[in-house]
Design an enzyme around this catalytic site. Structure first.
Site, mmCIF file in Angstrom:
data_model
loop_
_atom_site.group_PDB
_atom_site.id
_atom_site.type_symbol
_atom_site.label_atom_id
_atom_site.label_comp_id
_atom_site.label_asym_id
_atom_site.label_seq_id
_atom_site.Cartn_x
_atom_site.Cartn_y
_atom_site.Cartn_z
ATOM 1 N N ARG A 69 10.941 -10.120 0.611
ATOM 2 C CA ARG A 69 11.233 -9.673 -0.749
ATOM 3 C C ARG A 69 11.932 -8.316 -0.649
ATOM 4 O O ARG A 69 12.039 -7.769 0.447
ATOM 5 C CB ARG A 69 9.959 -9.597 -1.576
ATOM 6 C CG ARG A 69 9.032 -8.477 -1.175
ATOM 7 C CD ARG A 69 7.712 -8.569 -1.933
ATOM 8 N NE ARG A 69 7.107 -7.266 -2.107
ATOM 9 C CZ ARG A 69 5.853 -7.084 -2.526
ATOM 10 N NH1 ARG A 69 5.095 -8.116 -2.818
ATOM 11 N NH2 ARG A 69 5.351 -5.874 -2.660
ATOM 12 N N ASN A 94 9.693 -4.601 -9.679
ATOM 13 C CA ASN A 94 8.345 -4.415 -9.146
ATOM 14 C C ASN A 94 8.384 -3.319 -8.098
ATOM 15 O O ASN A 94 9.185 -3.366 -7.162
ATOM 16 C CB ASN A 94 7.848 -5.703 -8.483
ATOM 17 C CG ASN A 94 6.382 -5.627 -8.098
ATOM 18 O OD1 ASN A 94 5.511 -5.623 -8.955
ATOM 19 N ND2 ASN A 94 6.109 -5.517 -6.804
ATOM 20 N N GLU A 95 7.537 -2.334 -8.284
ATOM 21 C CA GLU A 95 7.339 -1.294 -7.269
ATOM 22 C C GLU A 95 8.656 -0.810 -6.643
ATOM 23 O O GLU A 95 8.912 -1.000 -5.449
ATOM 24 C CB GLU A 95 6.407 -1.802 -6.166
ATOM 25 C CG GLU A 95 5.024 -2.124 -6.675
ATOM 26 C CD GLU A 95 4.011 -2.342 -5.562
ATOM 27 O OE1 GLU A 95 4.418 -2.688 -4.439
ATOM 28 O OE2 GLU A 95 2.811 -2.157 -5.811
ATOM 29 N N GLU A 138 -2.008 -2.931 -11.356
ATOM 30 C CA GLU A 138 -2.429 -3.817 -10.259
ATOM 31 C C GLU A 138 -3.580 -3.163 -9.528
ATOM 32 O O GLU A 138 -3.555 -1.957 -9.256
ATOM 33 C CB GLU A 138 -1.308 -4.001 -9.224
ATOM 34 C CG GLU A 138 -0.237 -4.974 -9.597
ATOM 35 C CD GLU A 138 0.721 -5.229 -8.425
ATOM 36 O OE1 GLU A 138 0.308 -5.132 -7.252
ATOM 37 O OE2 GLU A 138 1.892 -5.516 -8.708
ATOM 38 N N GLU A 174 1.394 -13.880 0.997
ATOM 39 C CA GLU A 174 0.190 -13.224 0.465
ATOM 40 C C GLU A 174 -0.897 -14.235 0.082
ATOM 41 O O GLU A 174 -1.692 -13.996 -0.825
ATOM 42 C CB GLU A 174 0.577 -12.308 -0.702
ATOM 43 C CG GLU A 174 1.420 -11.149 -0.210
ATOM 44 C CD GLU A 174 1.717 -10.086 -1.248
ATOM 45 O OE1 GLU A 174 1.672 -10.392 -2.456
ATOM 46 O OE2 GLU A 174 2.005 -8.938 -0.841
ATOM 47 N N PHE A 197 -3.576 -14.914 1.492
ATOM 48 C CA PHE A 197 -4.942 -14.396 1.664
ATOM 49 C C PHE A 197 -5.167 -13.081 0.923
ATOM 50 O O PHE A 197 -6.157 -12.402 1.153
ATOM 51 C CB PHE A 197 -5.274 -14.234 3.153
ATOM 52 C CG PHE A 197 -5.370 -15.564 3.860
ATOM 53 C CD1 PHE A 197 -6.356 -16.478 3.512
ATOM 54 C CD2 PHE A 197 -4.452 -15.913 4.843
ATOM 55 C CE1 PHE A 197 -6.439 -17.717 4.139
ATOM 56 C CE2 PHE A 197 -4.528 -17.140 5.467
ATOM 57 C CZ PHE A 197 -5.513 -18.051 5.124
ATOM 58 N N HIS A 198 -4.238 -12.730 0.044
ATOM 59 C CA HIS A 198 -4.431 -11.478 -0.700
ATOM 60 C C HIS A 198 -5.448 -11.671 -1.819
ATOM 61 O O HIS A 198 -5.773 -12.790 -2.220
ATOM 62 C CB HIS A 198 -3.081 -10.973 -1.221
ATOM 63 C CG HIS A 198 -2.391 -10.100 -0.217
ATOM 64 N ND1 HIS A 198 -1.983 -8.831 -0.497
ATOM 65 C CD2 HIS A 198 -2.085 -10.319 1.076
ATOM 66 C CE1 HIS A 198 -1.432 -8.300 0.583
ATOM 67 N NE2 HIS A 198 -1.484 -9.189 1.555
HETATM 68 C C1 GAL Z 1 1.474 -4.824 -4.595
HETATM 69 C C2 GAL Z 1 2.651 -5.660 -5.040
HETATM 70 C C3 GAL Z 1 2.228 -7.091 -5.254
HETATM 71 C C4 GAL Z 1 1.478 -7.585 -4.064
HETATM 72 C C5 GAL Z 1 0.319 -6.695 -3.822
HETATM 73 C C6 GAL Z 1 -0.477 -7.184 -2.646
HETATM 74 O O1 GAL Z 1 1.828 -3.606 -4.075
HETATM 75 O O2 GAL Z 1 3.206 -5.184 -6.241
HETATM 76 O O3 GAL Z 1 3.379 -7.876 -5.441
HETATM 77 O O4 GAL Z 1 2.320 -7.575 -2.956
HETATM 78 O O5 GAL Z 1 0.751 -5.401 -3.575
HETATM 79 O O6 GAL Z 1 -1.641 -6.518 -2.498
#
Ligand code: GAL
Length: 552
Positions: free
Chosen positions: A80, A118-119, A273, A321, A323-324
């Site tokens: 990304r 995003n970020e 987030e 992601e 497993f996030h």
């Molecule tokens: C953030 C991001 C999300 C995702 C997340 C994972 O920083 O905006 O898209 O990657 O971390 O923990």
């Protein structure tokens, strides 16, 4: 979602290839179904523009818009953030997809807020970035003489005779130029901001009642001056992922919340987030033990966040992601994570965000942070760690940023403010003149805004107000002892020490070993204190408690 009390959901982040599967061919119906479904259930949407992840077709059509690293490696798609924020084709495509979403969903009843991108934080060294950097420098310096002077280019034969000779700070033989390095970070922040603004402006014009924001990410790698950016968003929104699996995570959370409120200038802000069930430390995920998610969430609400949002609702089966952290994990909804989120939702229904009323402020400066990551410093100083340590020692504080007034505060704390221009030095001087307490720690006021050292002794910009002159730095490899004169309390200093001459100040604590034995370690000039070393957490908290002016 309804059971958990969810009333706001971010949708569409990174969804570009699903929204525009082929160039100019759009498929927005699935997103319409999602928004309709949310609306039918009384849930509102933060609609994101997907521009943080251009699809493969885009980079195939516009390979020049792929980012280049400082080593000259052209990255490719497949992850990304594979875009150059200064590439005209990328900017045009980002505007176009944002316009499509605006046209289709601008009046959707579920729409509560726009979430651009995003970020923001990507860095690029491609020819587009190089050209934009040169234009940015021309605008800042007007003449090459001014630039050569600001960057001290006479050193190592770096004098520029033509704007086109200037590169971004790419890989070079040995240490890079600190002024160039610092200006590049500033440029990156402005280039990314322009990429945000070009999406925001048409959105604002078409839907003036819908707030527009972007989620701030915070880290040493992020070349974004959030204090500056905060003026361009309708609501400050942050992502917060503590990186300490132990009790330190709570300190990190408190720090992030206070900082976000500072960016919001005391007004509303939003935790956009956070992780429902995991803490990410480098290379390892740790399960948050029961209760920790609620503690982190409520700590943000207590500091003014208007809500608690999680990344992510549902854990995906695949993708990087998978497993996030998630509310609905691979195991489904019959989990303690989901139950904890439901319980938090119940609690939040009746809560109002906190409105802290601090009389102590810490000065935070992204530019000093960048400069202290620059080349050729006397010792590695972790600016963020310095600021966090001060914040932890204080327990709670507001944050202010260079250029902002400090008159509502009784105490102003200035940790490692390496860059200090004359105007900001005046703000601090006036604060003391008006009866305020000032606490300055080492490496503050050493340089001007171009990272050029102020001559005549440190801390150049603040010598007069502190009543001292630092002749020499003594970075420490191990601890050094110091003792407070009045109480005979002993502490250890770490990381740093300095040879100080008193020029009006008195020594409150003195080094008791090492080569500075008998010389001042902590000084006071009226209400202006100077700490020439870093105390351990307990000692730091103790001295802050003694110095900070707590009268209301
Ligand atoms: C953030 C991001 C999300 C995702 C997340 C994972 O920083 O905006 O898209 O990657 O971390 O923990």
């Amino acid at each position: 979602m309804r059971t958990a009390g969810v009333n706001l959901v971010t949708v569409g982040v990174f969804a570009w290839s699903s929204l525009e599967p082929r160039p100019g061919v759009f498929d927005l119906d699935w997103l319409a179904r999602v928004l309709d479904l949310l609306h039918a259930h009384g849930i509102r949407a933060v609609l994101a523009t997907p521009t943080a992840s251009p699809p493969p077709w885009f980079s195939r059509l516009h390979p020049d818009a792929l980012p280049v690293t400082a080593d000259g490696v052209r990255l490719t798609h497949g992850s990304r953030d594979t875009y150059c924020p200064s590439a005209p084709a990328y900017l045009a495509a980002a505007r176009a997809i944002a316009a499509k979403l605006l046209e289709r969903f601008g009046t959707h009843p579920a729409l509560a807020m726009w979430h651009v991108h995003n970020e923001y934080g990507a860095v690029c060294h491609c020819p587009h970035s190089t050209a934009a950097f040169r234009a940015w420098l021309r605008d800042r310096y007007r003449t090459l003489d001014a630039l050569n002077d600001a960057w001290t280019t006479a050193f190592w034969s770096q004098g520029y005779g033509d704007w086109d000779e200037i590169e971004t700070p790419r890989a070079t033989r040995y240490l890079a130029n600190p002024g160039q390095d610092l200006d590049f970070r500033r440029f990156c922040s402005d280039a990314l901001l322009a990429a945000y603004v070009q999406q925001r402006d048409p959105i604002r014009a078409a839907t003036p009642d819908v707030p527009v924001t972007t989620n701030f990410v915070f880290g040493a790698w992020v070349p974004v001056d959030h204090a500056r950016w905060a003026r361009e968003v309708d609501l400050v929104a942050i992502d917060d992922y503590p990186s300490d699996a132990g009790p330190g995570a709570q300190d990190q959370t408190a720090f992030a919340g206070d900082l976000a409120r500072g960016w919001a200038r005391g007004g509303p802000w939003l935790l956009m987030e956070s992780a429902p069930n995991l803490i990410y430390t480098p290379g390892r995920m740790h399960a948050k033990e029961p209760g920790r998610m609620a503690a982190h969430s409520l700590a943000h609400v207590a500091r003014g966040s208007r809500g608690v949002m999680f990344f992510q609702w549902r854990q995906p089966r695949g993708g990087a992601e998978r497993f996030h952290s998630a509310v609905i994990t691979h195991a489904g909804a019959d989990t303690r994570v989901y139950r904890e989120v439901v319980a938090l939702g119940d609690k939040l229904r009746t809560m109002t965000p906190g409105v802290p009323d601090n009389r102590t402020a810490i000065v935070f400066d992204a530019h000093s942070w960048w400069a202290l990551q620059g080349p050729g410093l006397p010792a590695p100083v972790d600016y963020l760690d310095e600021v966090r340590a001060a914040h932890k020692a204080l327990g709670a504080a507001d944050f202010v940023f260079p250029g902002e007034p400090v008159d509502r505060y009784r105490t102003v704390v200035v940790p490692a403010l390496y860059l200090l221009d004359d105007a900001q030095a005046d703000v601090l001087r006036r604060h003391v003149r008006d009866g305020g307490t000032l606490i300055v720690s080492y490496l503050s006021g050493v340089c001007d805004e171009h990272a050029r050292v102020r001559l005549g002794g440190h801390p150049g910009a603040l010598r007069d107000v502190l009543g001292i002159r630092v002749e020499e730095f003594h970075p420490l490899a191990g601890p050094v002892g110091l003792e407070f004169g009045a109480t005979a309390v002993r502490e250890n200093g770490m990381f740093w020490s300095e040879r100080i001459h008193l020029e009006g100040a008195v020594a409150e604590a003195t080094y008791v070993d090492g080569s500075l034995e008998g010389l001042p370690a902590i000084t006071r000039h009226g209400k202006a204190w100077y700490l020439s070393t870093r105390l351990g957490p307990d000692g730091y908290a103790r001295i802050m408690a003694e110095i900070v002016d707590t009268e209301r």
